[in-house]
Design a protein around this motif. Structure first.
Motif, short mmCIF file in Angstrom:
data_model
loop_
_atom_site.label_atom_id
_atom_site.label_comp_id
_atom_site.label_asym_id
_atom_site.label_seq_id
_atom_site.Cartn_x
_atom_site.Cartn_y
_atom_site.Cartn_z
N GLN A 3 0.85 -1.18 0.00
CA GLN A 3 0.00 0.00 0.00
C GLN A 3 0.90 1.25 0.00
N LEU A 4 0.47 2.25 -0.75
CA LEU A 4 1.25 3.48 -0.90
C LEU A 4 0.40 4.69 -0.56
N VAL A 5 0.98 5.62 0.19
CA VAL A 5 0.28 6.85 0.54
C VAL A 5 1.21 8.03 0.25
N GLU A 6 0.75 8.92 -0.63
CA GLU A 6 1.55 10.10 -0.98
C GLU A 6 1.15 11.29 -0.11
N SER A 7 2.08 12.22 0.01
CA SER A 7 1.80 13.49 0.67
C SER A 7 2.77 14.54 0.13
N ALA A 23 4.85 6.83 1.43
CA ALA A 23 5.10 5.83 2.46
C ALA A 23 4.53 4.49 2.01
N ALA A 24 5.35 3.47 2.05
CA ALA A 24 4.94 2.13 1.66
C ALA A 24 4.71 1.27 2.89
N SER A 25 3.70 0.42 2.82
CA SER A 25 3.44 -0.53 3.90
C SER A 25 2.99 -1.85 3.30
N GLY A 26 2.98 -2.89 4.11
CA GLY A 26 2.61 -4.21 3.62
C GLY A 26 3.85 -5.02 3.30
N SER A 27 3.83 -5.70 2.18
CA SER A 27 4.93 -6.59 1.78
C SER A 27 6.06 -5.81 1.12
N THR A 28 6.62 -4.86 1.86
CA THR A 28 7.63 -3.96 1.29
C THR A 28 8.93 -4.69 0.95
N PHE A 29 9.16 -5.85 1.55
CA PHE A 29 10.39 -6.60 1.28
C PHE A 29 10.46 -7.04 -0.18
N GLY A 30 9.29 -7.11 -0.84
CA GLY A 30 9.24 -7.56 -2.22
C GLY A 30 9.45 -6.47 -3.26
N ILE A 31 9.58 -5.22 -2.81
CA ILE A 31 9.71 -4.10 -3.75
C ILE A 31 11.07 -4.12 -4.43
N THR A 32 11.08 -4.01 -5.75
CA THR A 32 12.33 -3.93 -6.50
C THR A 32 12.56 -2.54 -7.07
N ALA A 33 11.52 -1.75 -7.20
CA ALA A 33 11.67 -0.39 -7.71
C ALA A 33 10.47 0.44 -7.28
N MET A 34 10.72 1.72 -7.06
CA MET A 34 9.65 2.66 -6.77
C MET A 34 9.83 3.88 -7.65
N GLY A 35 8.72 4.51 -7.96
CA GLY A 35 8.83 5.66 -8.84
C GLY A 35 7.69 6.63 -8.67
N TRP A 36 7.80 7.71 -9.40
CA TRP A 36 6.76 8.73 -9.44
C TRP A 36 6.31 8.90 -10.88
N TYR A 37 5.01 8.94 -11.05
CA TYR A 37 4.38 9.22 -12.33
C TYR A 37 3.51 10.47 -12.14
N ARG A 38 3.14 11.06 -13.27
CA ARG A 38 2.22 12.18 -13.19
C ARG A 38 1.26 12.15 -14.36
#
Length: 119
Positions: A3-7, A23-38
């Motif tokens: 789950q992701l929550v922006e601010s 802020a990421a929560s949940g199964s964060t250990f599985g994340i390989t990349a994060m990004g921003w889109y618009r």
């Protein structure tokens, strides 16, 4: 899943700065990349910046030299520092995370945060 929550969005004058947080929560250990889109009205959602679990970054040409993506692995947060903002940066900004959980790929999106650049 993740789950992701922006601010951090808001109204800023041209030339100003904003810092977005995700802020990421949940199964964060599985994340390989994060990004921003618009996404702005009438346009497709576009990649702004991405950071991998190894720390590599990539940026859209339109934001290179002005935006910086970073992360705090301990806090499971990713940030987008936006400087020298232009009216064309006005959009809803979405946080994105991708990776693997239980051998299955996933992609998660935040709810979005509005950034408006206007005098």
């Amino acid at each position: 899943q993740v789950q992701l929550v922006e601010s951090g969005g808001g109204l800023v004058q041209p030339g100003g700065s904003l810092r977005l947080s995700c802020a990421a929560s949940g199964s964060t250990f599985g994340i390989t990349a994060m990004g921003w889109y618009r996404q702005s009205p009438g346009k497709e959602r576009e990649l702004v910046a991405v950071i991998t679990s190894g720390g590599s970054t990539n940026y859209a040409d339109s934001v290179k030299g002005r935006f910086t993506i970073s992360r705090d692995t301990a806090k499971n947060q990713v940030y987008l520092q936006m400087n020298s903002l232009k009216p064309e940066d006005t959009a809803v900004y979405y946080c994105n995370a991708g990776g693997w959980v239980a051998l299955k790929p996933f992609v998660s999106w935040g709810q979005g945060t509005q950034v408006t650049v206007s005098s």
